[in-house]
Design a protein around this motif. Structure first.
Motif, PDB file in Angstrom:
ATOM      1  N   LYS A  83       0.833  -1.210   0.000  1.00 32.57           N
ATOM      2  CA  LYS A  83       0.000   0.000   0.000  1.00 32.57           C
ATOM      3  C   LYS A  83       0.867   1.259   0.000  1.00 32.57           C
ATOM      4  N   TYR A  84       1.895   1.290   0.867  1.00 37.04           N
ATOM      5  CA  TYR A  84       2.781   2.458   0.929  1.00 37.04           C
ATOM      6  C   TYR A  84       3.544   2.649  -0.379  1.00 37.04           C
ATOM      7  N   ILE A  85       3.965   1.552  -1.003  1.00 34.02           N
ATOM      8  CA  ILE A  85       4.698   1.650  -2.272  1.00 34.02           C
ATOM      9  C   ILE A  85       3.791   2.214  -3.363  1.00 34.02           C
ATOM     10  N   VAL A  89       4.629   5.759  -5.305  1.00 31.30           N
ATOM     11  CA  VAL A  89       4.825   5.810  -6.750  1.00 31.30           C
ATOM     12  C   VAL A  89       3.685   6.582  -7.418  1.00 31.30           C
ATOM     13  N   GLY A  90       2.464   6.353  -6.951  1.00 22.58           N
ATOM     14  CA  GLY A  90       1.308   7.036  -7.527  1.00 22.58           C
ATOM     15  C   GLY A  90       1.378   8.542  -7.366  1.00 22.58           C
ATOM     16  N   LEU A  91       1.847   9.022  -6.217  1.00 21.27           N
ATOM     17  CA  LEU A  91       1.968  10.465  -5.998  1.00 21.27           C
ATOM     18  C   LEU A  91       2.963  11.087  -6.973  1.00 21.27           C
ATOM     19  N   ILE A  92       4.070  10.392  -7.203  1.00 24.27           N
ATOM     20  CA  ILE A  92       5.062  10.915  -8.148  1.00 24.27           C
ATOM     21  C   ILE A  92       4.462  11.012  -9.549  1.00 24.27           C
ATOM     22  N   ILE A  93       3.741   9.954  -9.970  1.00 22.48           N
ATOM     23  CA  ILE A  93       3.138   9.955 -11.304  1.00 22.48           C
ATOM     24  C   ILE A  93       2.073  11.047 -11.421  1.00 22.48           C
ATOM     25  N   ILE A  94       1.251  11.204 -10.390  1.00 20.78           N
ATOM     26  CA  ILE A  94       0.186  12.222 -10.425  1.00 20.78           C
ATOM     27  C   ILE A  94       0.772  13.619 -10.526  1.00 20.78           C
ATOM     28  N   ILE A  95       1.809  13.885  -9.734  1.00 19.79           N
ATOM     29  CA  ILE A  95       2.421  15.219  -9.760  1.00 19.79           C
ATOM     30  C   ILE A  95       3.031  15.519 -11.128  1.00 19.79           C
TER      31      ILE A  95
END
Length: 299
Positions: A83-85, A89-95
């Motif tokens: 979940k943390y991974i 990773v998702g936050l980096i892609i979204i930004i």
């Protein structure tokens, strides 16, 4: 036809105004222009990311890992790490897809570091402690623990704190740093088998061999006490008013309810002693009075 064209023109103009509204620049972050559309995209994407990560984590824990006969605590640890991974990773892609240059966040990272140094020490400490707990597993979900004057079963381990459920059905939220910096008693670290010792006193006139036999009978008759390892009766001391023994028993059923087991055994011991005429002593004191009074003669 004119009416249809007017409606189409109105819709087109509305969409243009709507797009212009969301593309209006609010502020700049380095070389990136932040618009209302960017912020809306970020909010909805982050909410969706958290929702998806929670569902995927739950699916991995309950479905995927169950096929490999993984224990509940191990499944919880793996699913939490996944979940943390996913969130990281998702936050980096979204930004990045929002058009924000990550290099401009270095200034914010430096400011955040200063903030952590002054005001977020405890949060950071608890988060790092949570990561250590997940990897080293000094405690797991389902363990019976004793920490910071709190005794209960671990029901949930999160990034910041651990939830402990007491015997009174009260959930106590314990910061993760307590499990790293303090002494923790884990009653079920290896397994659920726990040994308890209960004191028993009898009068001096009683035969210790008979007492041992009766106490072992009480332990054997109780369904919650394990037959292996075997129960023991330890002759502790010659007390002031009694011969003192310890009844040592093993249980896995009463690990979280030692006082219930103690009460049930004492009820049984009292009945067993009563049937066999065993005297349970109580403190006694003999009081001797001396007087130097001399009667006064009339003469």
């Amino acid at each position: 036809m004119e009416t249809a064209k007017e409606v189409l023109t109105t819709i087109t103009n509305f969409l243009k105004d709507f797009g212009y509204f969301f593309s209006t620049k609010l502020f700049s972050l380095g070389a990136s222009d932040i618009t209302l559309g960017n912020l809306t995209y970020l909010v909805f994407s982050i909410v969706a990311l958290i929702y998806i990560s929670n569902r995927l984590s739950r699916f991995i824990s309950t479905s995927v890992l169950k096929r490999y006969a993984t224990t509940a605590s191990t499944a919880n640890t793996i699913s939490t790490i996944v979940k943390y991974i996913i969130i990281s990773v998702g936050l980096i892609i979204i930004i990045q897809t929002a058009g924000i240059d990550l290099s401009t966040l270095s200034i914010l990272a430096g400011a955040l570091g200063v903030g952590i140094g002054f005001g977020l020490q405890n949060i950071t400490n608890n988060f790092i402690s949570g990561v250590i707990i997940l990897f080293e597993q000094p405690i797991k979900v389902g363990d019976r623990i004793d920490v910071a004057n709190v005794t209960g079963d671990v029901t949930r381990i999160s990034a910041r704190a651990t939830t402990v459920l007491t015997n009174d059905n009260i959930s106590v939220i314990v910061p993760n740093s307590e499990f790293i910096s303090s002494t923790v008693i884990n009653w079920s670290h290896n397994d659920r088998n726990v040994s308890f010792r209960f004191p028993v006193g009898v009068a001096y006139k009683e035969d210790p061999v008979v007492i041992k036999k009766l106490l072992l009978e009480v332990a054997k008759e109780h369904e919650g006490i394990l037959s292996h390892p075997e129960s023991q009766v330890l002759f502790d001391e010659f007390g002031d008013s009694s011969l003192n023994f310890f009844l040592r028993v093993w249980t896995s059923e009463y690990t979280s309810r030692p006082n219930i087991l103690k009460s049930e055994l004492y009820y049984s011991i009292f009945e067993k002693f009563k049937k066999n005429g065993i005297e349970i002593p109580f403190p006694q004191r003999d009081l001797h009075l001396k007087s130097n009074f001399k009667p006064i003669s009339d003469g």
